[in-house]
Scaffold this active site. Structure first.
Site, PDB file in Angstrom:
ATOM      1  N   ASP A   5      46.892  56.715 -67.864  1.00  0.00           N
ATOM      2  CA  ASP A   5      47.266  55.206 -67.745  1.00  0.00           C
ATOM      3  C   ASP A   5      46.289  54.624 -69.135  1.00  0.00           C
ATOM      4  OD1 ASP A   5      45.970  56.596 -65.919  1.00  0.00           O
ATOM      5  OD2 ASP A   5      47.178  55.048 -65.152  1.00  0.00           O
ATOM      6  N   ASN A  16      50.562  53.455 -52.376  1.00  0.00           N
ATOM      7  CA  ASN A  16      52.374  52.884 -52.290  1.00  0.00           C
ATOM      8  C   ASN A  16      52.978  54.114 -53.178  1.00  0.00           C
ATOM      9  OD1 ASN A  16      51.437  52.890 -55.169  1.00  0.00           O
ATOM     10  ND2 ASN A  16      51.662  50.376 -54.648  1.00  0.00           N
ATOM     11  N   HIS A  28      52.361  55.245 -56.721  1.00  0.00           N
ATOM     12  CA  HIS A  28      52.705  55.732 -57.674  1.00  0.00           C
ATOM     13  C   HIS A  28      52.151  56.516 -57.604  1.00  0.00           C
ATOM     14  CE1 HIS A  28      48.019  52.526 -57.477  1.00  0.00           C
ATOM     15  NE2 HIS A  28      47.940  54.180 -58.276  1.00  0.00           N
ATOM     16  N   GLU A  30      54.626  51.514 -60.805  1.00  0.00           N
ATOM     17  CA  GLU A  30      54.254  50.878 -59.683  1.00  0.00           C
ATOM     18  C   GLU A  30      55.859  51.256 -58.395  1.00  0.00           C
ATOM     19  OE1 GLU A  30      51.284  50.075 -58.234  1.00  0.00           O
ATOM     20  OE2 GLU A  30      50.395  48.689 -59.118  1.00  0.00           O
TER      21      GLU A  30
HETATM   22  C1  GLP Z   1      45.201  54.645 -60.273  1.00  0.00           C
HETATM   23  C2  GLP Z   1      45.784  55.601 -61.111  1.00  0.00           C
HETATM   24  C3  GLP Z   1      47.279  57.098 -60.827  1.00  0.00           C
HETATM   25  C4  GLP Z   1      46.580  57.105 -59.336  1.00  0.00           C
HETATM   26  C5  GLP Z   1      45.427  56.633 -58.515  1.00  0.00           C
HETATM   27  C6  GLP Z   1      44.810  57.459 -57.411  1.00  0.00           C
HETATM   28  O1  GLP Z   1      45.864  53.536 -59.869  1.00  0.00           O
HETATM   29  N1  GLP Z   1      46.160  54.741 -62.274  1.00  0.00           N
HETATM   30  O2  GLP Z   1      46.800  57.670 -61.670  1.00  0.00           O
HETATM   31  O3  GLP Z   1      46.959  58.125 -59.252  1.00  0.00           O
HETATM   32  O4  GLP Z   1      44.837  55.218 -58.642  1.00  0.00           O
HETATM   33  O5  GLP Z   1      43.368  56.493 -56.809  1.00  0.00           O
HETATM   34  P1  GLP Z   1      42.723  57.703 -56.634  1.00  0.00           P
HETATM   35  O6  GLP Z   1      42.538  58.858 -56.827  1.00  0.00           O
HETATM   36  O7  GLP Z   1      41.278  57.110 -56.281  1.00  0.00           O
HETATM   37  O8  GLP Z   1      42.791  57.391 -54.874  1.00  0.00           O
END
Ligand code: GLP
Length: 229
Positions: free
Chosen positions: A59, A128, A130, A135
């Protein structure tokens, strides 16, 4: 889905890195976030040979200049690309500066298909539930698309002042089409999302819960992330 719990995820870094070298793993989906940084560090320090691999980032934030400090392109350059040998044409990331995001998403989906599909998608999980930027509420049959990000997600990614309102992301169907999936989660703040993903009903309320249907999906969790299971 298989659940593997460790005191600390660093213990499995080298075995995940090794699995990337498998000849059957040619096309790899890569995540951003704090969680996978330990893995990127391991890949870089172990000098893993990845020159023959194709990468698709899951993404990106949108709209944003790719060279922005908070962009996912900057993230992956800093944590991986600047330190490894790879073929430029084999690295793909959605263009966070695309004039026409829908065309950009369609082309990305086609590029994934023409590469033969993703062999291994490595995922994180949001608080949440995702996965990538899918989302809660994202339909199961979604392919690469533009999304409006929740405030919680923007804050977790760097704050409302730094993070744009939208993202471009592989859809649930795109991710579920990967032949193998590894999901990484660490920390108490992920425990509820992990619980919903593993034990909850399969529902777009928790996008990660769709992974219960995947034939080859492993969750790698630290003890905190697994604490509600
Ligand atoms: C972002 C990314 C996700 C990732 C999430 C968790 O929102 N788009 O792909 O899984 O962050 O991030 P973290 O590992 O910093 O908690």
């Amino acid at each position: 889905m298989k659940i593997k719990i460790y005191k600390n995820l660093v213990y499995i870094a080298s075995s995940i890195t090794k699995s990337l070298e498998d000849n059957k793993i040619c096309v790899i989906g890569l995540p951003t976030g704090n969680t996978p940084i330990f893995l990127y560090k391991n890949i870089v320090s172990s000098k893993t040979f990845l020159k023959s691999k194709t990468f698709f980032m899951l993404d990106c934030l949108y709209p944003q200049k790719p060279e922005d400090t908070y962009s996912y392109y900057s993230f992956i350059r800093k944590n991986l690309l600047d330190h490894i040998a790879f073929k430029k044409n084999n690295f793909h990331i959605l263009n966070s500066d695309a004039k026409d995001p829908d065309t950009e998403c369609r082309n990305y989906e086609m590029a994934i298909k023409s590469s033969g599909g993703i062999d291994l998608a490595i995922l994180g999980i949001g608080q949440n539930g995702h996965i990538a930027f899918n989302e809660p509420g994202t339909p199961e049959d979604s392919v690469t698309h533009m999304v409006k990000l929740s405030d919680q997600t923007r804050i977790a990614n760097g704050g409302l002042d730094n993070i744009p309102e939208y993202g471009l992301t592989m859809g649930i169907k795109t991710i579920m089409s990967a032949r193998k999936i590894f999901l990484l989660a660490k920390g108490k703040n992920k425990a509820k999302a992990v619980y919903d993903a593993v034990k909850g009903p399969i529902s777009s309320d928790c996008p990660a819960s769709f992974l219960q249907k995947h034939p080859d999906c492993t969750f790698f969790l630290d003890a905190d992330a697994a604490s509600l299971l």
